[in-house]
Design a protein around this motif. Structure first.
Motif, PDB file in Angstrom:
ATOM      1  N   HIS A   7      -6.377   8.790   1.516  1.00  0.00           N
ATOM      2  CA  HIS A   7      -8.101   8.985   1.322  1.00  0.00           C
ATOM      3  C   HIS A   7      -8.820   8.635   2.609  1.00  0.00           C
ATOM      4  O   HIS A   7      -8.972   7.042   2.975  1.00  0.00           O
ATOM      5  CB  HIS A   7      -8.750   7.663   0.308  1.00  0.00           C
ATOM      6  CG  HIS A   7     -10.385   8.274  -0.114  1.00  0.00           C
ATOM      7  ND1 HIS A   7     -10.817   7.486  -1.436  1.00  0.00           N
ATOM      8  CD2 HIS A   7     -11.129   8.023   1.064  1.00  0.00           C
ATOM      9  CE1 HIS A   7     -11.717   7.553  -0.976  1.00  0.00           C
ATOM     10  NE2 HIS A   7     -11.960   8.191  -0.001  1.00  0.00           N
ATOM     11  N   HIS A   9     -11.160  10.295   6.010  1.00  0.00           N
ATOM     12  CA  HIS A   9     -12.740  11.461   6.085  1.00  0.00           C
ATOM     13  C   HIS A   9     -12.574  11.634   7.960  1.00  0.00           C
ATOM     14  O   HIS A   9     -13.423  11.750   8.519  1.00  0.00           O
ATOM     15  CB  HIS A   9     -14.105  10.615   5.407  1.00  0.00           C
ATOM     16  CG  HIS A   9     -14.157  10.345   3.973  1.00  0.00           C
ATOM     17  ND1 HIS A   9     -14.076  10.979   3.464  1.00  0.00           N
ATOM     18  CD2 HIS A   9     -14.067   9.126   3.803  1.00  0.00           C
ATOM     19  CE1 HIS A   9     -14.345  10.988   2.590  1.00  0.00           C
ATOM     20  NE2 HIS A   9     -13.886   9.578   1.685  1.00  0.00           N
ATOM     21  N   PHE A  34     -16.839  14.387  -0.049  1.00  0.00           N
ATOM     22  CA  PHE A  34     -17.498  13.008   0.133  1.00  0.00           C
ATOM     23  C   PHE A  34     -19.623  13.187   1.259  1.00  0.00           C
ATOM     24  O   PHE A  34     -19.386  14.335   1.273  1.00  0.00           O
ATOM     25  CB  PHE A  34     -16.984  11.891   0.635  1.00  0.00           C
ATOM     26  CG  PHE A  34     -18.236  10.962   0.253  1.00  0.00           C
ATOM     27  CD1 PHE A  34     -18.461  10.603  -0.705  1.00  0.00           C
ATOM     28  CD2 PHE A  34     -18.112   9.849   1.087  1.00  0.00           C
ATOM     29  CE1 PHE A  34     -18.599   9.500  -1.932  1.00  0.00           C
ATOM     30  CE2 PHE A  34     -18.892   8.769  -0.056  1.00  0.00           C
ATOM     31  CZ  PHE A  34     -19.347   8.123  -0.820  1.00  0.00           C
ATOM     32  N   GLU A 106     -14.389  13.520  -4.320  1.00  0.00           N
ATOM     33  CA  GLU A 106     -14.089  11.851  -5.415  1.00  0.00           C
ATOM     34  C   GLU A 106     -15.529  12.257  -5.130  1.00  0.00           C
ATOM     35  O   GLU A 106     -16.287  12.351  -5.284  1.00  0.00           O
ATOM     36  CB  GLU A 106     -14.063  10.642  -4.289  1.00  0.00           C
ATOM     37  CG  GLU A 106     -14.971  10.692  -3.232  1.00  0.00           C
ATOM     38  CD  GLU A 106     -14.425   9.823  -2.032  1.00  0.00           C
ATOM     39  OE1 GLU A 106     -14.817   8.347  -2.015  1.00  0.00           O
ATOM     40  OE2 GLU A 106     -14.587   9.768  -1.136  1.00  0.00           O
ATOM     41  N   HIS A 168     -11.300   2.641  -4.647  1.00  0.00           N
ATOM     42  CA  HIS A 168     -12.152   1.371  -4.130  1.00  0.00           C
ATOM     43  C   HIS A 168     -12.046   0.113  -5.071  1.00  0.00           C
ATOM     44  O   HIS A 168     -13.131   0.278  -5.618  1.00  0.00           O
ATOM     45  CB  HIS A 168     -13.404   1.712  -4.292  1.00  0.00           C
ATOM     46  CG  HIS A 168     -13.713   3.684  -3.343  1.00  0.00           C
ATOM     47  ND1 HIS A 168     -13.232   3.066  -1.218  1.00  0.00           N
ATOM     48  CD2 HIS A 168     -14.732   4.205  -3.674  1.00  0.00           C
ATOM     49  CE1 HIS A 168     -13.466   4.141  -1.595  1.00  0.00           C
ATOM     50  NE2 HIS A 168     -14.424   4.930  -2.705  1.00  0.00           N
ATOM     51  N   SER A 216      -9.944   4.848   3.944  1.00  0.00           N
ATOM     52  CA  SER A 216     -11.599   5.736   3.588  1.00  0.00           C
ATOM     53  C   SER A 216     -12.238   5.458   5.186  1.00  0.00           C
ATOM     54  O   SER A 216     -13.591   5.553   5.474  1.00  0.00           O
ATOM     55  CB  SER A 216     -11.932   4.598   2.833  1.00  0.00           C
ATOM     56  OG  SER A 216     -12.833   5.150   2.083  1.00  0.00           O
TER      57      SER A 216
HETATM   58 ZN   LIG Z   1     -13.793   8.375   0.714  1.00  0.00          ZN
END
Ligand SMILES: [Zn+2]
Lengths: 302, 287
Positions: A7, A9, A34, A106, A168, A216
């Motif tokens: 995960h 970006h 996202f 997500e 998360h 993330s």
């Molecule tokens: Zn994310």
């Protein structure tokens, strides 16, 4: 040790990050669709974004020896613009089954509004129809309730918990998620999400079954090396090596390989890296010589 | 079922598992009976998930059959997912030409690299051929080499449908990116004076930069050589390596200009091997 960051970006990270990540042992990343920090104002922006996830970003990563996969979905925040959301929902079937797309995601809740719930459910239906995995974003506020409602919706729409990654998580949600049989992912993200020292304790307490660590990392103050650094901290603090390998590599592989779009042979026997290759006329390189292997090549910038 | 459909079916049947084939047939049936567009979109993307990406195993007879149905169709380098995707494109209802092209536009504009290759390869097999001209010209502009090649090489669509401007751009770009020209179907038939001039100009540019050009560049040039081009050929014959000399000699042999014939007669060895049929453009396709 090899790592997967399931995960991250990358569209908000630099090519230099890829180089460093590879050097720290990251062999594969998953980039969930996202939002981009500011809301998009038309469906065309989504179309180009999805195209870059399956196209340019995949190519850019491959140039530095990292396999890039993605998930496709309408994120919770932007589901609140219903006119736009409806158009984006029509785009999803064009992208959901492309090569390297490992899940719908997500998706989930942010404010837990009715609109968020509506598009979340529609995307669960799509996942069910296409026999795909789902990656769930749990909200920052009211996290526990959001996580529970997400899981209940998944069951309601006929998804098997083994096909759903809840991300998360924190100390408050982990038991519920593992107890219900879902994959529990943890985002090591400064300030807002999970810290790496806390992560060590979660693994010490709950073991390594169905737990996944990710970074993330995005355009915020975040660390694309969060996975290898957390792994190192776990080793330093006495977590057995096989548990570290499970939460930082094997579990992500086991979860996401269920789609058939991601397999270890992708990076164990990769196609050779050719940095001279061009994608849509743009090289990743900006005047540098192809064949950069290591960050140490950058010590002296001539 | 159309002949193209039959062939693709037959080839896939021997290359993929029963289960994969059944999935494809099911999707074809859904799409052709007017299922929602998303069924087509998702199935089109998902083909490699079900069929894999291995090469089609075609025999010489298979390739001949393809050529019989559509001259210039050469599926010898196709993979099973490409064949499967083509069958789905052929299943899409097409009575309403505009609707059909609109669906294709959506697929093209969201396609990934693998999908683009399959789409461009299948253009010569699709209904409403004349409506895909813009699309083909777009494929030629691609900077992804495998996408460019899917339209430019071993594909009869450009020679059959592109206007001269787009066709000439394609040939010039093929030279520019180093694609083998003998794989351009219809190259000899579509040779024209503007193209000859463009190629000769390109050769001059390369020479100015002290770079060489592919000998194949002279193939579409000979018949339309003017006296300036014959002067170029004279230079190549005098200074080129063996392959370049052979190509220049062939270009001269194809030129109706007495000047070119006179030039060729100064190289009797090359001239006689052309006359005896030992030296032809086919010599270059084997390299
Ligand atoms: Zn994310």
């Amino acid at each position: 040790m090899m790592y997967i960051d399931p995960h991250i970006h990358m569209c908000s990270r630099t090519t230099y990050d890829y180089l460093v990540m590879r050097e720290y042992g990251i062999v594969a990343v998953i980039e969930p669709a996202f939002w981009l920090g500011q809301p998009r104002t038309n469906a065309g922006s989504f179309k180009d974004y999805f195209s870059s996830l399956v196209g340019w970003e995949r190519f850019r990563a491959s140039q530095f020896g990292i396999q890039h996969y993605c998930t496709i979905g309408l994120n919770p925040k932007e589901a609140n613009n219903e006119a736009l959301a409806t158009e984006v929902m029509e785009l999803l079937p064009l992208y959901a089954c492309k090569e390297g797309v490992v899940a719908i995601g997500e998706i989930g809740y942010d404010d837990m509004t009715e609109a968020e719930d509506k598009y979340f459910c529609q995307q669960l239906e799509l996942a069910k129809e296409l026999d795909m995995l789902v990656l769930i974003h749990t909200p920052h506020r009211n996290k526990k309730a959001g996580a529970i409602q997400s899981m209940e919706r998944c069951i309601e729409y006929g998804l098997d918990p083994s096909q759903v990654v809840i991300d998360h998580n924190n100390e408050e949600t982990v038991e519920e998620v593992l107890g219900r049989g879902f994959w529990a992912a943890f985002t090591i993200y400064p300030q807002t999400k999970m810290g790496n020292a806390r992560m060590v304790e979660v693994v010490r307490k709950y073991g390594c079954d169905r737990i996944i660590v990710d970074s993330s990392a995005d355009w915020g103050i975040s660390d694309p090396l969060a996975v290898p650094k957390t792994a190192q901290l776990m080793l330093d603090r006495g977590i057995p090596e096989e548990h570290v390998r499970a939460v930082c590599y094997e579990n992500a592989l086991a979860a996401y390989s269920q789609t058939g779009q991601m397999k270890a042979s992708d990076w164990l026997n990769p196609q050779s890296i050719d940095q001279r290759q061009l994608f849509s006329g743009n090289s990743v390189l900006r005047g540098q010589e192809p064949g950069i292997k290591s960050v140490s090549d950058f010590v002296l910038i001539e | 079922m159309s002949k193209v459909n039959k062939l693709l079916h037959h080839w896939l049947l021997k290359s993929v598992s029963e289960k994969a084939f059944a999935w494809l047939e099911h999707k074809q049936a859904q799409i052709s009976s007017g299922a929602a567009e998303r069924v087509f979109f998702t199935a089109f993307s998902a083909v490699p998930r079900y069929l894999g990406k291995q090469d089609l195993q075609l025999t010489f007879q298979d390739l001949e059959a393809a050529e019989d149905v559509i001259p210039g169709w050469y599926p010898g380098n196709w993979s099973v997912d490409q064949a499967g995707r083509t069958l789905l494109l052929l299943a899409l209802p097409h009575d309403d030409a505009q609707g059909y092209v609109r669906s294709l536009d959506q697929v093209f504009s969201t396609a990934d690299m693998g999908e683009l290759v399959a789409l461009y390869q299948s253009l010569p097999l699709l209904p409403h051929s004349e409506l895909h001209r813009q699309r083909a010209a777009e494929g030629i502009r691609s900077n992804m080499s495998n996408v460019f090649q899917a339209i430019a090489l071993r594909n009869p669509y450009p020679a059959n449908y592109l206007d001269n401007a787009a066709w000439n751009q394609m040939v010039l770009k093929a030279v520019f990116v180093g694609s083998p020209l003998h794989l351009i179907w219809g190259l000899d038939r579509r040779a024209n004076p503007e193209l000859a001039k463009m190629l000769a100009d390109y050769a001059h540019e390369r020479w100015a930069a002290k770079r060489s050009v592919t000998p194949e560049l002279w193939r579409p040039v000979g018949r339309f050589a003017d006296s300036a081009i014959v002067t170029d050929l004279e230079k190549v014959l005098a200074n080129g390596d063996t392959a370049e000399q052979e190509a220049a000699a062939l270009a001269c042999a194809e030129s109706p200009l007495p000047q070119a014939q006179a030039l060729l007669s100064r190289y009797p060895d090359l001239q006689s091997s052309i006359q005896q049929g030992n030296l032809t453009w086919n010599n270059f396709s084997r390299k």
